[in-house]
Design a protein around this motif. Structure first.
Motif, PDB file in Angstrom:
ATOM      1  N   SER A 224      16.766  24.233 106.762  1.00 23.15           N
ATOM      2  CA  SER A 224      16.458  25.361 107.635  1.00 23.15           C
ATOM      3  C   SER A 224      17.322  25.203 108.872  1.00 23.15           C
ATOM      4  CB  SER A 224      14.987  25.346 108.060  1.00 23.15           C
ATOM      5  OG  SER A 224      14.160  25.579 106.957  1.00 23.15           O
ATOM      6  N   VAL A 225      17.773  26.320 109.400  1.00 23.42           N
ATOM      7  CA  VAL A 225      18.519  26.310 110.647  1.00 23.42           C
ATOM      8  C   VAL A 225      17.843  27.292 111.590  1.00 23.42           C
ATOM      9  CG1 VAL A 225      20.193  28.119 110.001  1.00 23.42           C
ATOM     10  CG2 VAL A 225      20.805  26.408 111.714  1.00 23.42           C
ATOM     11  N   ASP A 226      17.801  26.909 112.838  1.00 25.92           N
ATOM     12  CA  ASP A 226      17.187  27.717 113.875  1.00 25.92           C
ATOM     13  C   ASP A 226      18.110  27.626 115.072  1.00 25.92           C
ATOM     14  OD1 ASP A 226      15.275  29.151 115.332  1.00 25.92           O
ATOM     15  OD2 ASP A 226      14.253  27.333 115.971  1.00 25.92           O
ATOM     16  N   GLY A 227      18.269  28.695 115.822  1.00 24.61           N
ATOM     17  CA  GLY A 227      19.149  28.585 116.970  1.00 24.61           C
ATOM     18  C   GLY A 227      19.219  29.838 117.815  1.00 24.61           C
TER      19      GLY A 227
ATOM     20  N   TRP B 155      23.286  27.266 120.332  1.00 28.98           N
ATOM     21  CA  TRP B 155      22.842  26.028 119.693  1.00 28.98           C
ATOM     22  C   TRP B 155      22.349  26.317 118.278  1.00 28.98           C
ATOM     23  CZ3 TRP B 155      17.710  25.518 118.206  1.00 28.98           C
ATOM     24  CH2 TRP B 155      16.775  26.353 118.839  1.00 28.98           C
ATOM     25  N   ALA B 156      22.420  25.271 117.467  1.00 28.49           N
ATOM     26  CA  ALA B 156      21.946  25.331 116.091  1.00 28.49           C
ATOM     27  C   ALA B 156      21.256  24.009 115.779  1.00 28.49           C
ATOM     28  CB  ALA B 156      23.111  25.544 115.127  1.00 28.49           C
TER      29      ALA B 156
ATOM     30  N   TYR C 117      25.105  38.129 129.592  1.00 27.71           N
ATOM     31  CA  TYR C 117      24.921  37.581 128.253  1.00 27.71           C
ATOM     32  C   TYR C 117      23.674  38.157 127.598  1.00 27.71           C
ATOM     33  CZ  TYR C 117      28.618  34.145 128.661  1.00 27.71           C
ATOM     34  OH  TYR C 117      29.847  33.546 128.771  1.00 27.71           O
ATOM     35  N   ILE C 118      23.796  38.403 126.329  1.00 28.97           N
ATOM     36  CA  ILE C 118      22.669  38.805 125.489  1.00 28.97           C
ATOM     37  C   ILE C 118      22.358  37.589 124.617  1.00 28.97           C
ATOM     38  CG2 ILE C 118      21.906  40.346 123.632  1.00 28.97           C
ATOM     39  CD1 ILE C 118      24.018  42.368 124.735  1.00 28.97           C
ATOM     40  N   PHE C 119      21.091  37.291 124.467  1.00 28.92           N
ATOM     41  CA  PHE C 119      20.684  36.133 123.670  1.00 28.92           C
ATOM     42  C   PHE C 119      20.144  36.605 122.332  1.00 28.92           C
ATOM     43  CE2 PHE C 119      21.154  34.523 127.814  1.00 28.92           C
ATOM     44  CZ  PHE C 119      21.523  33.207 127.669  1.00 28.92           C
ATOM     45  N   LEU C 120      20.624  35.949 121.300  1.00 25.63           N
ATOM     46  CA  LEU C 120      20.311  36.297 119.926  1.00 25.63           C
ATOM     47  C   LEU C 120      19.711  35.065 119.264  1.00 25.63           C
ATOM     48  CD1 LEU C 120      20.833  37.758 117.155  1.00 25.63           C
ATOM     49  CD2 LEU C 120      23.164  36.921 117.343  1.00 25.63           C
ATOM     50  N   HIS C 121      18.471  35.166 118.824  1.00 19.73           N
ATOM     51  CA  HIS C 121      17.804  34.058 118.140  1.00 19.73           C
ATOM     52  C   HIS C 121      17.866  34.303 116.638  1.00 19.73           C
ATOM     53  CE1 HIS C 121      15.939  32.479 121.852  1.00 19.73           C
ATOM     54  NE2 HIS C 121      16.031  33.742 122.222  1.00 19.73           N
ATOM     55  N   TYR C 122      18.074  33.232 115.883  1.00 22.26           N
ATOM     56  CA  TYR C 122      18.229  33.369 114.433  1.00 22.26           C
ATOM     57  C   TYR C 122      17.531  32.241 113.696  1.00 22.26           C
ATOM     58  CZ  TYR C 122      21.761  29.765 115.026  1.00 22.26           C
ATOM     59  OH  TYR C 122      22.395  28.592 115.336  1.00 22.26           O
TER      60      TYR C 122
ATOM     61  N   LYS D  38      19.732  12.913 114.337  1.00 22.61           N
ATOM     62  CA  LYS D  38      18.722  11.894 114.613  1.00 22.61           C
ATOM     63  C   LYS D  38      17.515  12.159 113.722  1.00 22.61           C
ATOM     64  CE  LYS D  38      15.970   9.807 118.236  1.00 22.61           C
ATOM     65  NZ  LYS D  38      15.532   9.848 119.610  1.00 22.61           N
ATOM     66  N   GLY D  39      17.043  11.110 113.057  1.00 25.36           N
ATOM     67  CA  GLY D  39      15.845  11.222 112.240  1.00 25.36           C
ATOM     68  C   GLY D  39      15.983  12.236 111.115  1.00 25.36           C
ATOM     69  N   GLY D  40      17.198  12.411 110.605  1.00 24.12           N
ATOM     70  CA  GLY D  40      17.407  13.368 109.531  1.00 24.12           C
ATOM     71  C   GLY D  40      17.552  14.798 110.000  1.00 24.12           C
ATOM     72  N   MET D  41      17.569  15.012 111.307  1.00 24.18           N
ATOM     73  CA  MET D  41      17.751  16.344 111.864  1.00 24.18           C
ATOM     74  C   MET D  41      19.091  16.379 112.595  1.00 24.18           C
ATOM     75  SD  MET D  41      13.905  17.126 113.136  1.00 24.18           S
ATOM     76  CE  MET D  41      13.320  15.458 113.370  1.00 24.18           C
ATOM     77  N   TYR D  42      19.576  17.577 112.892  1.00 27.55           N
ATOM     78  CA  TYR D  42      20.890  17.740 113.501  1.00 27.55           C
ATOM     79  C   TYR D  42      20.839  18.890 114.501  1.00 27.55           C
ATOM     80  CZ  TYR D  42      25.817  19.096 113.855  1.00 27.55           C
ATOM     81  OH  TYR D  42      27.066  19.415 114.310  1.00 27.55           O
ATOM     82  N   LYS D  43      21.530  18.711 115.643  1.00 29.24           N
ATOM     83  CA  LYS D  43      21.611  19.793 116.621  1.00 29.24           C
ATOM     84  C   LYS D  43      22.995  19.793 117.258  1.00 29.24           C
ATOM     85  CE  LYS D  43      19.393  21.966 120.563  1.00 29.24           C
ATOM     86  NZ  LYS D  43      18.297  21.900 121.536  1.00 29.24           N
ATOM     87  N   ALA D  44      23.562  20.993 117.369  1.00 25.70           N
ATOM     88  CA  ALA D  44      24.837  21.181 118.057  1.00 25.70           C
ATOM     89  C   ALA D  44      24.627  22.208 119.164  1.00 25.70           C
ATOM     90  CB  ALA D  44      25.902  21.674 117.091  1.00 25.70           C
ATOM     91  N   VAL D  45      25.258  21.965 120.316  1.00 23.42           N
ATOM     92  CA  VAL D  45      25.154  22.878 121.454  1.00 23.42           C
ATOM     93  C   VAL D  45      26.553  23.150 121.985  1.00 23.42           C
ATOM     94  CG1 VAL D  45      24.147  23.265 123.742  1.00 23.42           C
ATOM     95  CG2 VAL D  45      22.898  21.891 122.058  1.00 23.42           C
ATOM     96  N   ILE D  46      26.844  24.426 122.209  1.00 20.57           N
ATOM     97  CA  ILE D  46      28.125  24.855 122.764  1.00 20.57           C
ATOM     98  C   ILE D  46      27.832  25.637 124.032  1.00 20.57           C
ATOM     99  CG2 ILE D  46      30.194  26.240 122.377  1.00 20.57           C
ATOM    100  CD1 ILE D  46      29.506  25.955 119.324  1.00 20.57           C
ATOM    101  N   GLY D  47      28.400  25.197 125.131  1.00 22.85           N
ATOM    102  CA  GLY D  47      28.174  25.868 126.406  1.00 22.85           C
ATOM    103  C   GLY D  47      29.034  27.106 126.581  1.00 22.85           C
ATOM    104  N   ARG D  48      28.512  28.042 127.345  1.00 25.69           N
ATOM    105  CA  ARG D  48      29.259  29.228 127.763  1.00 25.69           C
ATOM    106  C   ARG D  48      29.268  29.213 129.289  1.00 25.69           C
ATOM    107  NH1 ARG D  48      29.576  33.821 123.867  1.00 25.69           N
ATOM    108  NH2 ARG D  48      31.583  33.955 124.884  1.00 25.69           N
TER     109      ARG D  48
END
Length: 166
Positions: free
Chosen positions: A98-101, A87-88, A138-143, A59-69
């Motif tokens: 740029s990617v953030d997630g 998510w990414a 779960y351990i959360f890893l931000h990138y 949307k609006g030139g941006m992209y997001k994907a989410v995968i549930g656990r």
């Protein structure tokens, strides 16, 4: 709240209003809501979908994907909608993105995911827990990373391949 209508307060409010307009305009440019910024928010969602092997939202030139656990907490199932997810989000152009997630990983998955992201030159920003008493833990890893959107997506795909369970 009491509003003062003295001459000095009107001047300050006018100056603040002008500053807000400048700030808001710059924000619009950064988000690609102007002719100057539009070319910079032009991520092609289909290319990332193909690499990741899933359907994200563009949307609006941006992209997001989410995968549930999946996890349970206090006897209740929690998952994607409760933040147990991966998510990414991509922004920029196909050539300069740029990617953030965030990755929610099991302890046994952490090293493989870290290695895959670093091999793709994606930076690790934080590793921590978001919850307590969830099963499995779960351990959360931000990138965060920068490069071509397809190359970044390949790095994330490699990290996803390091997951041992859904």
């Amino acid at each position: 709240m009491i509003v003062s209508l003295t001459r000095s307060s009107v001047i300050v409010k006018t100056q603040m209003s002008a500053l807000f307009r400048v700030w808001f305009r710059r924000l619009q440019i950064l988000r690609g809501q102007s002719s100057w910024g539009a070319k910079y928010d032009s991520i092609t969602a289909e290319a990332i979908d193909n690499v990741l092997g899933l359907k994200g939202v563009g949307k609006g030139g941006m992209y997001k994907a989410v995968i549930g656990r999946r996890a349970t907490m206090h006897g209740r199932e929690v998952g994607k909608q409760m933040g147990v997810n991966i998510w990414a989000a991509f922004v920029g152009s196909d050539e300069n993105a740029s990617v953030d997630g965030d990755f929610a990983v099991l302890e046994s998955e952490l090293q493989d995911v870290l290695k895959a992201l670093r091999r793709a030159d994606i930076n690790i920003v934080a590793i921590h827990n978001h919850m307590i008493h969830e099963q499995p833990r779960y351990i959360f890893l931000h990138y965060w990373g920068r490069g071509s959107s397809v190359e970044l997506a390949r790095g994330i795909r490699a990290a996803l391949d390091g997951l041992k369970s859904g």
